[in-house]
Design a protein around this motif. Structure first.
Motif, PDB file in Angstrom:
ATOM      1  N   CYS A   1       0.853  -1.184   0.000  1.00 40.17           N
ATOM      2  CA  CYS A   1       0.000   0.000   0.000  1.00 40.17           C
ATOM      3  C   CYS A   1       0.893   1.239   0.000  1.00 40.17           C
ATOM      4  O   CYS A   1       1.859   1.303   0.757  1.00 40.17           O
ATOM      5  CB  CYS A   1      -0.904  -0.018   1.222  1.00 40.17           C
TER       6      CYS A   1
ATOM      7  N   CYS B   1      -7.116   1.982   3.562  1.00 37.11           N
ATOM      8  CA  CYS B   1      -6.703   3.323   3.158  1.00 37.11           C
ATOM      9  C   CYS B   1      -7.635   3.871   2.078  1.00 37.11           C
ATOM     10  O   CYS B   1      -7.918   5.060   2.068  1.00 37.11           O
ATOM     11  CB  CYS B   1      -5.268   3.301   2.653  1.00 37.11           C
TER      12      CYS B   1
ATOM     13  N   CYS C   1      -4.404  -0.146   0.046  1.00 37.49           N
ATOM     14  CA  CYS C   1      -5.136  -1.259   0.644  1.00 37.49           C
ATOM     15  C   CYS C   1      -6.586  -0.807   0.853  1.00 37.49           C
ATOM     16  O   CYS C   1      -6.904   0.369   0.691  1.00 37.49           O
ATOM     17  CB  CYS C   1      -4.493  -1.689   1.959  1.00 37.49           C
TER      18      CYS C   1
ATOM     19  N   ASN D   1       0.106   4.142   0.996  1.00 37.10           N
ATOM     20  CA  ASN D   1      -0.193   5.030   2.118  1.00 37.10           C
ATOM     21  C   ASN D   1       0.364   4.489   3.424  1.00 37.10           C
ATOM     22  O   ASN D   1       1.075   5.192   4.135  1.00 37.10           O
ATOM     23  CB  ASN D   1      -1.713   5.237   2.214  1.00 37.10           C
ATOM     24  N   CYS D   2       0.041   3.230   3.741  1.00 41.04           N
ATOM     25  CA  CYS D   2       0.433   2.689   5.037  1.00 41.04           C
ATOM     26  C   CYS D   2       1.513   1.621   4.936  1.00 41.04           C
ATOM     27  O   CYS D   2       2.081   1.242   5.963  1.00 41.04           O
ATOM     28  CB  CYS D   2      -0.790   2.136   5.764  1.00 41.04           C
TER      29      CYS D   2
HETATM   30 ZN    ZN Z   1      -2.984   1.163   3.385  1.00 38.40          ZN
END
Ligand code: ZN
Length: 133
Positions: free
Chosen positions: A23, A73, A70, A25-26
């Motif tokens: 992912c 997110c 994901c 973002n995370c």
């Molecule tokens: Zn994520």
């Protein structure tokens, strides 16, 4: 066994394995079919400034960035929304599949046109065969 989603939240089908992606973002490791990919236009110049520069005739570059998220997110960022049970069972979920269906619907319209002309020459060929015999 009752299923929450028809495709079990993935697009894997009966494929055995598939690559995992991170992912953006995370950093979570998710299966590729479950991940959400979004292509967003990105410009280093802010929007208001870019408009003013374009009015003056400058060319402001636009880059397209593809991001992988994901599910958590994607929902947090507002790309996907939590849907009710009835909404989940519907085939058309968003505007995107409609656009794809329009593009898919175009080729069948051309295919009958392609199949019709060969029938006419065969009839002419049959007529020619009848005149010969
Ligand atoms: Zn994520």
């Amino acid at each position: 066994m009752p299923k929450k989603r028809k495709n079990r939240g993935r697009h894997k089908g009966d494929k055995g394995k598939e690559p995992m992606v991170y992912c953006d973002n995370c950093g979570k490791l998710v299966p590729r079919s479950k991940a959400v990919r979004v292509t967003v236009p990105y410009s280093p110049v802010p929007g208001d400034l870019a408009r003013e520069l374009e009015k003056q005739g400058a060319i402001v570059p636009r880059y397209y960035v593809t991001k992988t998220y994901c599910i958590n997110c994607a929902i947090y960022l507002g790309i996907l929304k939590v849907r009710s049970e009835d909404e989940r069972k519907r085939k058309i979920a968003s505007a995107r599949p409609l656009v794809r269906r329009e593009t898919v619907a175009a080729p069948p319209a051309t295919k009958p046109a392609q199949t019709q002309p060969p029938t006419q020459p065969t009839q002419q060929g049959n007529e020619g065969a009848q005149t010969k015999s």
